[in-house]
Design a protein around this motif. Structure first.
Motif, PDB file in Angstrom:
ATOM      1  N   MET A   1     113.393 121.561  83.678  1.00  0.00           N
ATOM      2  CA  MET A   1     112.024 121.814  84.136  1.00  0.00           C
ATOM      3  C   MET A   1     111.186 122.215  82.942  1.00  0.00           C
ATOM      4  SD  MET A   1     112.812 123.940  87.657  1.00  0.00           S
ATOM      5  CE  MET A   1     111.252 123.570  88.478  1.00  0.00           C
TER       6      MET A   1
ATOM      7  N   ARG B   1     112.790 130.486  84.799  1.00  0.00           N
ATOM      8  CA  ARG B   1     113.031 129.756  86.054  1.00  0.00           C
ATOM      9  C   ARG B   1     113.722 130.705  87.023  1.00  0.00           C
ATOM     10  NH1 ARG B   1     116.835 124.975  84.782  1.00  0.00           N
ATOM     11  NH2 ARG B   1     118.308 126.708  84.730  1.00  0.00           N
TER      12      ARG B   1
ATOM     13  N   LYS C   1     116.419 127.617  90.850  1.00  0.00           N
ATOM     14  CA  LYS C   1     115.922 126.472  90.070  1.00  0.00           C
ATOM     15  C   LYS C   1     114.817 125.715  90.798  1.00  0.00           C
ATOM     16  CE  LYS C   1     120.334 125.558  87.733  1.00  0.00           C
ATOM     17  NZ  LYS C   1     121.320 124.511  87.397  1.00  0.00           N
TER      18      LYS C   1
ATOM     19  N   THR D   1     111.550 127.080  91.022  1.00  0.00           N
ATOM     20  CA  THR D   1     110.254 127.491  90.462  1.00  0.00           C
ATOM     21  C   THR D   1     110.395 127.740  88.975  1.00  0.00           C
ATOM     22  OG1 THR D   1     109.651 128.546  92.564  1.00  0.00           O
ATOM     23  CG2 THR D   1     108.355 129.130  90.627  1.00  0.00           C
ATOM     24  N   VAL D   2     109.480 127.188  88.224  1.00  0.00           N
ATOM     25  CA  VAL D   2     109.454 127.403  86.782  1.00  0.00           C
ATOM     26  C   VAL D   2     108.164 128.138  86.439  1.00  0.00           C
ATOM     27  CG1 VAL D   2     108.387 125.145  86.287  1.00  0.00           C
ATOM     28  CG2 VAL D   2     109.737 126.313  84.527  1.00  0.00           C
TER      29      VAL D   2
ATOM     30  N   CYS E   1     103.321 120.783  85.042  1.00  0.00           N
ATOM     31  CA  CYS E   1     104.755 121.048  85.098  1.00  0.00           C
ATOM     32  C   CYS E   1     105.484 119.770  85.495  1.00  0.00           C
ATOM     33  CB  CYS E   1     105.073 122.174  86.064  1.00  0.00           C
ATOM     34  SG  CYS E   1     104.944 121.756  87.811  1.00  0.00           S
TER      35      CYS E   1
END
Length: 117
Positions: free
Chosen positions: A34, A71, A75, A77-78, A95
C-alpha cells in the motif's frame, strides 16, 4: 468491488502537519503493498511512500525524515503522517493498493493537500 477512500487532506501553513488516511475494501489484504503518490499542478504523478506487504516502509528522498507511512494491523487502512510541510508539497495525494501476486493496482480518487506560506 475494490474501493479506496482517502481523507485528511486540506489547507495548512508551511511547517504544519497533516495526516492522510486511505481505507480500502473489496480486496484480499493478505498480499498487498500500500502506498501514496502525488501530483502537483503541471507535473507528473510521483511516488511518495510505500509500505510493503510485510510492513517495510520506503520513502522518496524528498519526504524522508518528514513523512511517515503506516498501516493498521488488518492491512485495510494506510496512513501518511506529513510533518514540516512546505509549499512544494502542495499536490493531490493518491493512495493505492497493489497485489503482490498479480501486480494489479487500485487507486483512490485523490485528496488535495495545499501548503501556504
Amino acid at each position: 468491488q475494490v474501493q479506496l477512500v482517502e481523507s485528511g487532506g486540506g489547507l495548512v501553513q508551511a511547517g504544519g502537519s497533516l495526516r492522510l488516511s486511505c481505507a480500502a475494501s473489496g480486496i484480499d489484504f493478505r498480499f498487498n503493498d500500500m502506498g501514496w503518490h502525488r501530483q502537483a499542478p503541471g507535473k507528473q504523478r510521483e511516488p511518495v511512500a510505500i509500505i510493503s506487504n510485510d510492513g517495510r516502509p520506503n520513502y522518496t528522498d524528498f519526504v524522508k525524515g518528514r513523512f511517515t507511512i503506516s498501516r493498521d494491523s488488518a492491512k485495510t487502512t494506510v496512513y501518511l503522517q506529513m510533518n514540516n510541510l512546505n509549499p512544494e508539497d502542495t499536490a493531490v495525494y493518491y493512495c493505492y493498493v497493489r497485489c503482490v501476486l498479480t501486480a494489479k493496482t487500485y487507486w483512490g480518487p485523490g485528496t488535495q493537500v495545499t501548503v501556504s506560506l
